[in-house]
Scaffold this active site. Structure first.
Site, PDB file in Angstrom:
ATOM      1  N   ASP A 153     -38.263 -15.714  -7.417  1.00 20.16           N
ATOM      2  CA  ASP A 153     -37.092 -14.984  -6.917  1.00 20.16           C
ATOM      3  C   ASP A 153     -36.237 -15.825  -5.991  1.00 20.16           C
ATOM      4  O   ASP A 153     -35.053 -15.548  -5.795  1.00 20.16           O
ATOM      5  CB  ASP A 153     -37.540 -13.712  -6.202  1.00 20.16           C
ATOM      6  CG  ASP A 153     -38.025 -12.694  -7.224  1.00 20.16           C
ATOM      7  OD1 ASP A 153     -39.138 -12.868  -7.743  1.00 20.16           O
ATOM      8  OD2 ASP A 153     -37.254 -11.772  -7.531  1.00 20.16           O
ATOM      9  N   GLY A 213     -36.342  -8.052 -11.837  1.00 19.18           N
ATOM     10  CA  GLY A 213     -36.428  -9.444 -12.276  1.00 19.18           C
ATOM     11  C   GLY A 213     -35.189 -10.162 -11.751  1.00 19.18           C
ATOM     12  O   GLY A 213     -34.057  -9.654 -11.889  1.00 19.18           O
TER      13      GLY A 213
END
Ligand code: MRU
Length: 358
Positions: free
Chosen positions: A248, A48
């Site tokens: 991201d 993550g």
């Protein structure tokens, strides 16, 4: 605060919740050296975008603590090299290189001042080590604050009774706490909204089925796991209010890199007139890249596709292609939700204004 923390710093050691074992086991791994932290990021003990940024920051602190350099210059060279090692662990999430660059810049900027006033290089290096730790801890807290703030801003987009589709895992496990897209869902639930989330299972590593379902269960948020290919059917047969995803890296034109399959979901949402919202802290915005075409997309091991729980599911030597992320063009993104506010198209102009004026 969550019932669990993905990252903890205690007694000069880093602890990471091993996400590869969830939901079956809750195991924390202990880290005292930075190469092991880089390996934990690469092998996805922690994953993550915000979580790997904060983890890398503590990895750099461990490199600083490990250093036996006798001079300030030697110390700075060592942490620079450790930073490069940590950044190489995963290329797509900009939060990782952003966090390392942030800490290195602080160390380099205070170097001259510290060295000039310290009685010795040893004293200057000790002071730098403590500054780096304080900065990593500040990033840790800033991530919690940013996620909570963006979760609150996003509520203007979430009806009192809402059905949403979510991809991958973007919650407390993907950040320090709350997370991005799942953080928005959590805030909605805490505010008493009737929110139901369809969780894409997210092949090949199944972050949706294992991690997002784990979190939704822990928070008591109504959820249903679907296979990635079911999102079109769900949108065509149920009233879906929005798709919510994390990311991201966002390029200056608003193109968004996120977990593989996000682009497919965005196309289906577009076909069904379902708003497609992307949530991220501003540390995920990369204004140095003009468009998503410049984003380095990580490719991971074939075995993530050819094997399920160690069992081979393809014929021997089957060729596979395993990009871990894809790029959703900005034209399919209805809004980008950050801790500084909600950004709408035209992204090139509005992201620039956000980064310039805050
Ligand atoms: O490969 P992963 O599990 O690190 O991928 C994670 C994602 O793609 C998330 O959507 C993204 O990092 C945002 S997390 C708040």
């Amino acid at each position: 605060m969550s019932a669990f923390r993905s990252i903890e710093w205690k007694n000069d050691r880093l602890y990471l919740l091993d996400q590869r074992q969830l939901p079956a086991e809750t195991t924390y791994c202990e880290y005292t050296d930075y190469p092991a932290v880089a390996q934990a990021i690469q092998t996805m003990v922690v994953r993550g975008a915000p979580a790997i940024g904060v983890t890398a920051a503590f990895g750099l602190v461990l490199a600083a603590f490990q250093s036996t350099a006798a001079t300030v210059d030697g110390f700075l060279a060592e942490i620079q090299s450790a930073g490069e090692h940590l950044i190489a662990a995963r290329p797509t999430a900009v939060n990782l290189s952003w966090a390392i660059a942030h800490l290195l810049k602080i160390a380099q900027n205070i170097d001259t001042h510290t060295a000039a006033h310290a009685e010795s290089d040893t004293a200057a290096i000790d002071s730098l080590k403590q500054t780096l730790l304080a900065e990593a801890q500040a990033l840790y807290q800033a991530d919690i604050d940013a996620c909570k703030q963006l979760g609150t801003y996003a509520q203007t987009l979430i009806p009192d009774s809402a059905t949403v589709i979510h991809h991958c895992n973007t919650g407390s496990l993907a950040a320090v706490d709350y997370g991005t897209a799942l953080g928005i869902i959590r805030v909605a639930h805490e505010q008493g909204k009737q929110i139901h989330v369809f969780l894409d299972e997210t092949r090949p590593r199944l972050q949706g089925a294992s991690l997002s379902a784990y979190e939704m269960k822990a928070y008591g948020i109504p959820h249903t796991v679907i296979v990635d290919g079911a999102s079109g059917y769900v949108m065509s047969t149920r009233a879906v209010d929005a798709c919510l995803v994390g990311c991201d890296r966002v390029a200056a034109n608003g193109d968004v890199a996120n977990k593989i399959g996000t682009y497919n979901l965005a196309l289906v949402a577009h076909a069904h007139n379902v708003p497609f919202y992307v949530a991220c802290p501003t540390s995920t915005l990369d204004m140095t890249l003009a468009s998503g075409q410049e984003i380095n997309i990580e490719e991971r091991a074939d075995t993530e596709i050819t094997q399920v729980k160690g069992q081979q599911i393809t014929p021997d030597n089957t060729p596979v292609f395993n990009p871990a992320f894809d790029v959703t063009p900005a034209k399919y993104v209805s809004a980008i939700i950050t801790e500084k506010g909600i950004i709408y198209p035209p992204y090139e102009q509005n992201l620039k204004a956000l980064m310039t004026n805050g």
